[in-house]
Write a protein that holds these residues in place. Structure first.
Motif, PDB file in Angstrom:
ATOM      1  N   ALA A 104      12.169   6.723   0.689  1.00  0.00           N
ATOM      2  CA  ALA A 104      13.606   7.033   0.655  1.00  0.00           C
ATOM      3  C   ALA A 104      14.393   5.923  -0.029  1.00  0.00           C
ATOM      4  CB  ALA A 104      14.112   7.252   2.080  1.00  0.00           C
ATOM      5  N   ALA A 105      14.047   4.658   0.265  1.00  0.00           N
ATOM      6  CA  ALA A 105      14.752   3.537  -0.363  1.00  0.00           C
ATOM      7  C   ALA A 105      14.499   3.498  -1.862  1.00  0.00           C
ATOM      8  CB  ALA A 105      14.319   2.224   0.287  1.00  0.00           C
ATOM      9  N   LEU A 106      13.259   3.811  -2.273  1.00  0.00           N
ATOM     10  CA  LEU A 106      12.941   3.821  -3.699  1.00  0.00           C
ATOM     11  C   LEU A 106      13.796   4.839  -4.437  1.00  0.00           C
ATOM     12  CD1 LEU A 106      11.156   2.843  -6.033  1.00  0.00           C
ATOM     13  CD2 LEU A 106       9.486   4.597  -5.388  1.00  0.00           C
ATOM     14  N   ALA A 107      14.039   5.977  -3.832  1.00  0.00           N
ATOM     15  CA  ALA A 107      14.891   6.989  -4.463  1.00  0.00           C
ATOM     16  C   ALA A 107      16.311   6.469  -4.649  1.00  0.00           C
ATOM     17  CB  ALA A 107      14.898   8.261  -3.613  1.00  0.00           C
ATOM     18  N   VAL A 108      16.796   5.696  -3.669  1.00  0.00           N
ATOM     19  CA  VAL A 108      18.137   5.106  -3.786  1.00  0.00           C
ATOM     20  C   VAL A 108      18.174   4.115  -4.942  1.00  0.00           C
ATOM     21  CG1 VAL A 108      19.849   3.657  -2.629  1.00  0.00           C
ATOM     22  CG2 VAL A 108      18.646   5.444  -1.347  1.00  0.00           C
ATOM     23  N   TRP A 109      17.167   3.268  -5.041  1.00  0.00           N
ATOM     24  CA  TRP A 109      17.155   2.244  -6.095  1.00  0.00           C
ATOM     25  C   TRP A 109      17.025   2.867  -7.479  1.00  0.00           C
ATOM     26  CZ3 TRP A 109      12.954  -0.305  -2.655  1.00  0.00           C
ATOM     27  CH2 TRP A 109      13.570  -0.917  -1.551  1.00  0.00           C
ATOM     28  N   LYS A 110      16.247   3.951  -7.586  1.00  0.00           N
ATOM     29  CA  LYS A 110      16.064   4.590  -8.889  1.00  0.00           C
ATOM     30  C   LYS A 110      17.342   5.242  -9.385  1.00  0.00           C
ATOM     31  CE  LYS A 110      11.105   5.619  -9.059  1.00  0.00           C
ATOM     32  NZ  LYS A 110      10.085   6.692  -9.143  1.00  0.00           N
ATOM     33  N   GLN A 111      18.244   5.576  -8.455  1.00  0.00           N
ATOM     34  CA  GLN A 111      19.513   6.167  -8.887  1.00  0.00           C
ATOM     35  C   GLN A 111      20.308   5.198  -9.747  1.00  0.00           C
ATOM     36  OE1 GLN A 111      21.565   7.485  -5.368  1.00  0.00           O
ATOM     37  NE2 GLN A 111      20.225   9.262  -5.050  1.00  0.00           N
ATOM     38  N   GLU A 112      20.146   3.896  -9.490  1.00  0.00           N
ATOM     39  CA  GLU A 112      20.829   2.896 -10.322  1.00  0.00           C
ATOM     40  C   GLU A 112      20.105   2.739 -11.644  1.00  0.00           C
ATOM     41  OE1 GLU A 112      22.001  -1.849 -10.303  1.00  0.00           O
ATOM     42  OE2 GLU A 112      21.500  -0.829  -8.419  1.00  0.00           O
ATOM     43  N   SER A 113      18.833   2.387 -11.600  1.00  0.00           N
ATOM     44  CA  SER A 113      18.018   2.273 -12.807  1.00  0.00           C
ATOM     45  C   SER A 113      16.587   1.977 -12.401  1.00  0.00           C
ATOM     46  CB  SER A 113      18.531   1.171 -13.746  1.00  0.00           C
ATOM     47  OG  SER A 113      18.272  -0.106 -13.210  1.00  0.00           O
ATOM     48  N   ALA A 114      15.678   2.240 -13.311  1.00  0.00           N
ATOM     49  CA  ALA A 114      14.272   1.940 -13.040  1.00  0.00           C
ATOM     50  C   ALA A 114      14.050   0.442 -12.912  1.00  0.00           C
ATOM     51  CB  ALA A 114      13.397   2.525 -14.148  1.00  0.00           C
ATOM     52  N   HIS A 115      14.826  -0.334 -13.669  1.00  0.00           N
ATOM     53  CA  HIS A 115      14.676  -1.784 -13.598  1.00  0.00           C
ATOM     54  C   HIS A 115      15.154  -2.317 -12.249  1.00  0.00           C
ATOM     55  CE1 HIS A 115      13.360  -2.429 -17.708  1.00  0.00           C
ATOM     56  NE2 HIS A 115      14.331  -1.658 -18.138  1.00  0.00           N
ATOM     57  N   ALA A 116      16.251  -1.750 -11.736  1.00  0.00           N
ATOM     58  CA  ALA A 116      16.723  -2.161 -10.413  1.00  0.00           C
ATOM     59  C   ALA A 116      15.688  -1.812  -9.352  1.00  0.00           C
ATOM     60  CB  ALA A 116      18.057  -1.490 -10.103  1.00  0.00           C
ATOM     61  N   ALA A 117      15.076  -0.632  -9.465  1.00  0.00           N
ATOM     62  CA  ALA A 117      14.038  -0.244  -8.509  1.00  0.00           C
ATOM     63  C   ALA A 117      12.839  -1.175  -8.599  1.00  0.00           C
ATOM     64  CB  ALA A 117      13.612   1.199  -8.779  1.00  0.00           C
ATOM     65  N   SER A 118      12.460  -1.545  -9.826  1.00  0.00           N
ATOM     66  CA  SER A 118      11.327  -2.456  -9.999  1.00  0.00           C
ATOM     67  C   SER A 118      11.600  -3.806  -9.347  1.00  0.00           C
ATOM     68  CB  SER A 118      11.043  -2.639 -11.493  1.00  0.00           C
ATOM     69  OG  SER A 118      10.029  -3.597 -11.705  1.00  0.00           O
ATOM     70  N   ALA A 119      12.824  -4.313  -9.499  1.00  0.00           N
ATOM     71  CA  ALA A 119      13.165  -5.604  -8.897  1.00  0.00           C
ATOM     72  C   ALA A 119      13.103  -5.535  -7.374  1.00  0.00           C
ATOM     73  CB  ALA A 119      14.553  -6.043  -9.358  1.00  0.00           C
ATOM     74  N   ALA A 120      13.602  -4.438  -6.794  1.00  0.00           N
ATOM     75  CA  ALA A 120      13.582  -4.300  -5.336  1.00  0.00           C
ATOM     76  C   ALA A 120      12.160  -4.170  -4.811  1.00  0.00           C
ATOM     77  CB  ALA A 120      14.416  -3.086  -4.926  1.00  0.00           C
ATOM     78  N   VAL A 121      11.332  -3.405  -5.511  1.00  0.00           N
ATOM     79  CA  VAL A 121       9.933  -3.253  -5.097  1.00  0.00           C
ATOM     80  C   VAL A 121       9.205  -4.589  -5.191  1.00  0.00           C
ATOM     81  CG1 VAL A 121       7.733  -2.182  -5.712  1.00  0.00           C
ATOM     82  CG2 VAL A 121       9.836  -0.813  -5.694  1.00  0.00           C
ATOM     83  N   ARG A 122       9.434  -5.298  -6.275  1.00  0.00           N
ATOM     84  CA  ARG A 122       8.783  -6.607  -6.443  1.00  0.00           C
ATOM     85  C   ARG A 122       9.159  -7.542  -5.310  1.00  0.00           C
ATOM     86  NH1 ARG A 122      11.034 -10.961  -7.822  1.00  0.00           N
ATOM     87  NH2 ARG A 122      12.876  -9.851  -8.593  1.00  0.00           N
ATOM     88  N   LEU A 123      10.442  -7.543  -4.929  1.00  0.00           N
ATOM     89  CA  LEU A 123      10.877  -8.427  -3.856  1.00  0.00           C
ATOM     90  C   LEU A 123      10.178  -8.068  -2.543  1.00  0.00           C
ATOM     91  CD1 LEU A 123      14.226  -9.974  -3.133  1.00  0.00           C
ATOM     92  CD2 LEU A 123      13.257  -8.551  -1.340  1.00  0.00           C
ATOM     93  N   LEU A 124      10.090  -6.775  -2.203  1.00  0.00           N
ATOM     94  CA  LEU A 124       9.423  -6.381  -0.966  1.00  0.00           C
ATOM     95  C   LEU A 124       7.942  -6.760  -0.991  1.00  0.00           C
ATOM     96  CD1 LEU A 124      10.870  -2.915   0.106  1.00  0.00           C
ATOM     97  CD2 LEU A 124      11.054  -5.106   1.279  1.00  0.00           C
ATOM     98  N   GLN A 125       7.320  -6.641  -2.143  1.00  0.00           N
ATOM     99  CA  GLN A 125       5.918  -7.046  -2.251  1.00  0.00           C
ATOM    100  C   GLN A 125       5.764  -8.550  -2.050  1.00  0.00           C
ATOM    101  OE1 GLN A 125       5.001  -5.315  -6.104  1.00  0.00           O
ATOM    102  NE2 GLN A 125       4.011  -3.540  -5.147  1.00  0.00           N
ATOM    103  N   HIS A 126       6.718  -9.318  -2.545  1.00  0.00           N
ATOM    104  CA  HIS A 126       6.690 -10.764  -2.318  1.00  0.00           C
ATOM    105  C   HIS A 126       6.902 -11.083  -0.836  1.00  0.00           C
ATOM    106  CE1 HIS A 126       7.590 -12.254  -6.679  1.00  0.00           C
ATOM    107  NE2 HIS A 126       6.505 -11.535  -6.588  1.00  0.00           N
ATOM    108  N   VAL A 127       7.829 -10.360  -0.197  1.00  0.00           N
ATOM    109  CA  VAL A 127       8.065 -10.582   1.229  1.00  0.00           C
ATOM    110  C   VAL A 127       6.794 -10.301   2.025  1.00  0.00           C
ATOM    111  CG1 VAL A 127       9.337  -9.729   3.239  1.00  0.00           C
ATOM    112  CG2 VAL A 127      10.542 -10.164   1.098  1.00  0.00           C
TER     113      VAL A 127
END
Length: 642
Positions: free
Chosen positions: A42-65
């Motif tokens: 669900a969160a990924l769908a929210v991030w993709k609404q902004e842009s694929a790059h924004a979604a990639s940054a958010a996913v990368r951060l969660l993977q780092h966490v």
């Protein structure tokens, strides 16, 4: 995924982390420990609404966490987000074979670099002089003796009389501070209100607010003018006029910021360093040492961070002497004892680092348009909307957002230009490195030079970074390569036409073509009557030319000795051992210094052969003999050697 975060990215990471947590709460996961797979979807769908790059940054951060869960105590993820998949793949971004950051258009880069160099080499002297004058005025003001209101009035009258005699107005409030004087008019770009701080310094008075009526009366009579500091201003080469009006304390402070940005541009563009590498330079980064050919080499000593440990790895960059000049300028205006781009941030602030560079670049460009723009248009050329850069996946840590990062609207875009969708180029820090990489890569042996200068681990990485014919610039790349090869062939023709010698399997074939062209043009040796026709006739030779370090290859697949080995990589693969007997090879005077250098280095590296096995001694001896023979063939006064 588990690499430690760089300090330069802490602000951005923290801001992004707060947003990710907010979005997770919005989809029903108030804490990290509550996150489940459906929350991630669900969160990924929210991030993709902004842009694929924004979604990639958010996913990368969660993977780092998740990778650092062992260090988290109060809350941590109970799962590994999108295990086995990269952030770009999760966001739906295709992994490009090369860097997608756009190159800065050549006319835009030429204008920007010209202004930056002017700031570093010329305007900096005016800024330094203004700094010294302001320091002198402030010192005199701090040592002033208490003066009565009558004495201050006498000083003001004397100052007004001096300005009247000189035909000058009173110091005006800087436009950047016009908001402090509600209702103040601006005429021809000059605020019709006094700069009280400047007048206080010039009059050595504690306060002059009670003299405001007299000051306004004099200003209405004499007029107002920018500045107040009396230092001379150098001419702008394009017009011969001063590059800016006189400076005041406020405009001087703004120009110091502009000078810092100009130094960043010069260092970043002329070195190929990443933004974080530039801003992490130490005050002792610049040094000069002799190169292998005895000439001095200007270098910068710094650290490479991308893909390295937290502290980075030491590295050196070869630069032009003007880069050292930019370092000297920064040493003069910045006072941080350790960092070249660090400076005192203000009272009770301590040292701060230059930050939010994209925003500062936008402000600097707008300032250049104010200073050097004309009625014909802004100083920096406008570009078509279709050429405007699309935000790529970050190549380095993104800049920390802040108030000073807002991109201002630049002037000079009239109605007609808006109809054709022309607009200012939007700069980011990655474009400078990308643009220089492209120019380096499209020179003979540029990939090798670029790989070393850019601190990439392999040639393929730099090729992808610099761009190839698949980069979206296919026609432009091909055209530029063709022009470069034609220039090179023309130089070969002039060398031959002036009596230069050559050798190699292709020498007779190429020089027969040169002789035919000269005969058709009706030229005499050493003379070319029609340069335009010459280039047209030489163009055919560029189709098979591959300029080389120790020889040129005029490749013909059916006769190339290296052809069997070239099939695996899909392009000619000339090698010295093969080119000695290859009918496609040609060597001329341009290769002599390189051949001599290769022979001398081989002599130096293999001066003691007694300790080597017999077969290695034979191979090295034959290699040295081959280099010596190649040099002798070109130096020989006899005819062309096959």
């Amino acid at each position: 995924m588990g690499l430690p975060m760089k300090p330069t990215g802490a602000y951005e990471e923290l801001t992004l982390f707060a947003r990710v947590l907010r979005d997770l709460r919005g989809v029903g996961a108030p804490r990290l420990r509550d996150v489940e797979r459906h929350h991630l979807t669900a969160a990924l769908a929210v991030w993709k609404q902004e842009s694929a790059h924004a979604a990639s940054a958010a996913v990368r951060l969660l993977q780092h966490v998740a990778a650092h869960s062992a260090f988290l105590t109060r809350d941590r993820l109970g799962l590994v987000p999108w295990v086995g998949r990269s952030a770009k793949a999760v966001a739906g971004l295709d992994k490009p074979t090369e860097n997608t950051t756009p190159r800065i258009p050549e006319d835009v880069m030429r204008a920007l670099l010209g202004a930056a160099l002017f700031y570093v080499e010329t305007a900096s002297r005016d800024i330094f002089a203004a700094q010294e004058e302001l320091a002198r005025l402030e010192q005199n003001w701090s040592r002033r003796s208490k003066a009565s209101d009558g004495e201050v009035m006498q000083r003001l009258d004397a100052f007004i009389e001096a300005r009247r005699a000189a035909g000058r107005g009173l110091p005006a409030l800087p436009r950047a501070l016009v908001h402090t004087k509600p209702g103040a008019r601006i005429v021809d770009g000059v605020v019709q209100a006094p700069n009280l701080r400047m007048l206080t310094l010039l009059l050595r008075a504690g306060h002059i607010h009670h003299l405001l009526p007299r000051i306004m009366e004099a200003g209405q009579e004499l007029g107002w003018e920018d500045g107040g500091l009396g230092t001379s201003i150098s001419p702008w080469p394009a017009t011969g006029l001063p590059w800016r009006p006189e400076m005041s304390p406020a405009t001087l402070a703004a120009e110091i910021v502009s000078l810092r940005v100009a130094c960043w541009i010069v260092i970043a563009y002329l070195s190929g360093m990443r933004d974080v590498e530039v801003r992490e330079l130490g005050r002792d980064c610049a040094f000069t040492e002799p190169g292998a050919d005895g000439r001095p080499r200007h270098k910068l000593r710094g650290r490479v961070f991308k893909g390295r440990r937290l502290s980075g790895d030491e590295a050196e960059w070869v630069v032009l002497d003007v880069v050292h000049r930019a370092v000297e300028v920064l040493l003069h205006i910045n006072d941080d004892p350790t960092h070249l781009f660090g400076y005192t941030g203000g009272p009770n602030v301590g040292y701060v680092m230059l930050r939010a560079v994209p925003g500062r670049l936008a402000v600097f460009c707008a300032h250049l348009d104010d200073l050097f723009g004309t009625e014909e248009g802004p100083y920096l050329p406008l570009v078509a909307t279709s050429a405007s850069p699309v935000e790529p996946a970050p190549e380095t840590e993104a800049e920390a957002p802040g108030e000073d990062q807002e991109t201002p609207q630049r002037e000079g875009c009239n109605a007609a230009q808006q109809e054709t969708q022309l607009m200012p180029w939007a700069f980011n820090t990655r474009q400078f490195r990308r643009t220089l990489a492209w120019h380096i890569a499209h020179q003979p042996f540029g990939v090798v030079a670029g790989t070393r200068q850019y601190k990439h681990a392999a040639f393929a990485i730099f090729e992808g970074y610099a761009g190839t014919s698949a980069s979206g610039f296919a026609d432009e790349v091909a055209a530029d390569q063709m022009v470069a090869r034609l220039d090179y062939v023309e130089d070969l023709f002039h060398d031959w036409n002036d009596g230069g010698k050559s050798a190699g399997g292709a020498a007779q074939r190429i020089e027969a073509e040169f002789d035919r062209i000269r005969a058709e043009l009706g030229d005499l040796p050493g003379v070319v009557s029609s340069p335009v026709r010459l280039r047209a006739m030489l163009n055919n030779l560029t189709r098979t030319l591959h300029p080389g370090l120790l020889n040129d290859c005029f490749h013909q697949a059916e006769t190339a000795v290296c052809n069997k080995r070239a099939k695996s990589v899909g392009r000619p693969l000339p090698m010295l051992s093969m080119c000695l007997q290859c009918p496609n090879s040609r060597r001329s005077a341009i290769h002599l210094p390189r051949l001599a250098r290769a022979r001398d280095l081989a002599h130096q590296d293999f001066s003691d052969l007694d300790t080597l096995p017999p077969l290695q001694r034979i191979a090295i001896t034959e290699h040295l003999a081959s280099l010596t023979r190649l040099i002798a063939e070109i130096n020989d006064e006899g005819s062309v050697t096959a």
